[in-house]
Design a protein around this motif. Sequence first.
Motif, PDB file in Angstrom:
ATOM      1  N   ASN A   3      -7.052  35.413  83.226  1.00 29.68           N
ATOM      2  CA  ASN A   3      -8.406  34.667  82.864  1.00 29.68           C
ATOM      3  C   ASN A   3      -8.248  34.630  81.366  1.00 29.68           C
ATOM      4  O   ASN A   3      -8.135  35.184  80.578  1.00 29.68           O
ATOM      5  CB  ASN A   3      -9.784  35.412  82.996  1.00 29.68           C
ATOM      6  N   THR A   6     -12.017  29.837  77.115  1.00 28.58           N
ATOM      7  CA  THR A   6     -11.857  28.262  77.416  1.00 28.58           C
ATOM      8  C   THR A   6     -12.760  27.630  76.352  1.00 28.58           C
ATOM      9  O   THR A   6     -13.896  27.976  76.188  1.00 28.58           O
ATOM     10  CB  THR A   6     -12.036  28.005  78.778  1.00 28.58           C
ATOM     11  N   THR A   9     -17.386  23.247  78.665  1.00 32.97           N
ATOM     12  CA  THR A   9     -17.405  21.559  79.427  1.00 32.97           C
ATOM     13  C   THR A   9     -17.856  20.644  78.401  1.00 32.97           C
ATOM     14  O   THR A   9     -18.702  20.766  77.926  1.00 32.97           O
ATOM     15  CB  THR A   9     -17.956  21.503  80.727  1.00 32.97           C
ATOM     16  N   ASP A  32       0.852  19.809  77.128  1.00 35.03           N
ATOM     17  CA  ASP A  32       1.113  19.243  78.633  1.00 35.03           C
ATOM     18  C   ASP A  32       1.872  17.738  78.453  1.00 35.03           C
ATOM     19  O   ASP A  32       1.037  16.988  78.318  1.00 35.03           O
ATOM     20  CB  ASP A  32      -0.108  19.309  79.586  1.00 35.03           C
ATOM     21  N   VAL A  69      -3.626  21.384  75.232  1.00 31.86           N
ATOM     22  CA  VAL A  69      -4.256  22.186  76.509  1.00 31.86           C
ATOM     23  C   VAL A  69      -4.669  23.371  75.815  1.00 31.86           C
ATOM     24  O   VAL A  69      -5.598  24.290  76.710  1.00 31.86           O
ATOM     25  CB  VAL A  69      -3.442  22.351  77.593  1.00 31.86           C
ATOM     26  N   LEU A  76      -8.275  24.616  77.508  1.00 32.00           N
ATOM     27  CA  LEU A  76      -8.993  23.582  78.238  1.00 32.00           C
ATOM     28  C   LEU A  76      -9.425  24.470  79.484  1.00 32.00           C
ATOM     29  O   LEU A  76      -8.798  25.136  80.020  1.00 32.00           O
ATOM     30  CB  LEU A  76      -8.377  22.273  78.510  1.00 32.00           C
ATOM     31  N   PRO A  77     -11.012  24.040  80.060  1.00 31.77           N
ATOM     32  CA  PRO A  77     -11.110  24.722  81.342  1.00 31.77           C
ATOM     33  C   PRO A  77     -10.119  24.298  82.455  1.00 31.77           C
ATOM     34  O   PRO A  77      -9.988  25.449  83.255  1.00 31.77           O
ATOM     35  CB  PRO A  77     -12.602  23.994  81.656  1.00 31.77           C
ATOM     36  N   ASP A  78      -9.572  23.440  82.581  1.00 31.76           N
ATOM     37  CA  ASP A  78      -8.786  23.120  83.642  1.00 31.76           C
ATOM     38  C   ASP A  78      -7.322  24.253  83.454  1.00 31.76           C
ATOM     39  O   ASP A  78      -6.574  24.278  84.741  1.00 31.76           O
ATOM     40  CB  ASP A  78      -7.980  21.752  83.586  1.00 31.76           C
ATOM     41  N   TYR A  79      -7.009  24.706  82.602  1.00 31.40           N
ATOM     42  CA  TYR A  79      -5.944  25.712  82.252  1.00 31.40           C
ATOM     43  C   TYR A  79      -6.520  27.096  81.951  1.00 31.40           C
ATOM     44  O   TYR A  79      -5.855  27.927  81.404  1.00 31.40           O
ATOM     45  CB  TYR A  79      -5.243  25.204  80.971  1.00 31.40           C
ATOM     46  N   SER A  80      -7.537  27.614  82.763  1.00 33.44           N
ATOM     47  CA  SER A  80      -8.351  28.978  82.600  1.00 33.44           C
ATOM     48  C   SER A  80      -7.595  30.102  83.130  1.00 33.44           C
ATOM     49  O   SER A  80      -7.859  31.218  82.999  1.00 33.44           O
ATOM     50  CB  SER A  80      -9.702  28.728  82.822  1.00 33.44           C
ATOM     51  N   GLU A  81      -6.953  29.719  84.271  1.00 33.14           N
ATOM     52  CA  GLU A  81      -6.117  30.879  84.780  1.00 33.14           C
ATOM     53  C   GLU A  81      -4.484  30.596  85.104  1.00 33.14           C
ATOM     54  O   GLU A  81      -4.378  29.154  84.994  1.00 33.14           O
ATOM     55  CB  GLU A  81      -6.831  30.893  86.272  1.00 33.14           C
ATOM     56  N   CYS A  82      -4.052  31.600  85.195  1.00 37.22           N
ATOM     57  CA  CYS A  82      -2.431  31.222  85.586  1.00 37.22           C
ATOM     58  C   CYS A  82      -1.747  32.342  86.420  1.00 37.22           C
ATOM     59  O   CYS A  82      -2.334  33.299  86.832  1.00 37.22           O
ATOM     60  CB  CYS A  82      -1.701  31.327  84.072  1.00 37.22           C
TER      61      CYS A  82
END
Length: 82
Positions: A3, A6, A9, A32, A69, A76-82
């Motif tokens: 996690n 981030t 929003t 990105d 990102v 950014l929230p869209d990249y919060s997990e990997c």
Amino acid sequence: MDNRTTLKTGQSFLDLLLQLQKDNTKAAMLLDCNGLIREEGIINEVVMNDTQPFLKLQSGLKIVVSTIVAVNGLFLPDYSEC
């Protein structure tokens, strides 16, 4: 799965980028650009009144803000997990 810390929003990296520029502190960024790439350096200029707002590093590299990102570990929230 990791996690990440981030932005909230609706938040942007603008305040952080401007503070890094003011403090003359290195920005380590994840971009990105049809795939994730890393760039880092001291920010010389932040240009927001352009059709594609960008920042320019001391190295001369121009980075379009919308491609960023993550900055210094903040994602950014869209990249919060990997």
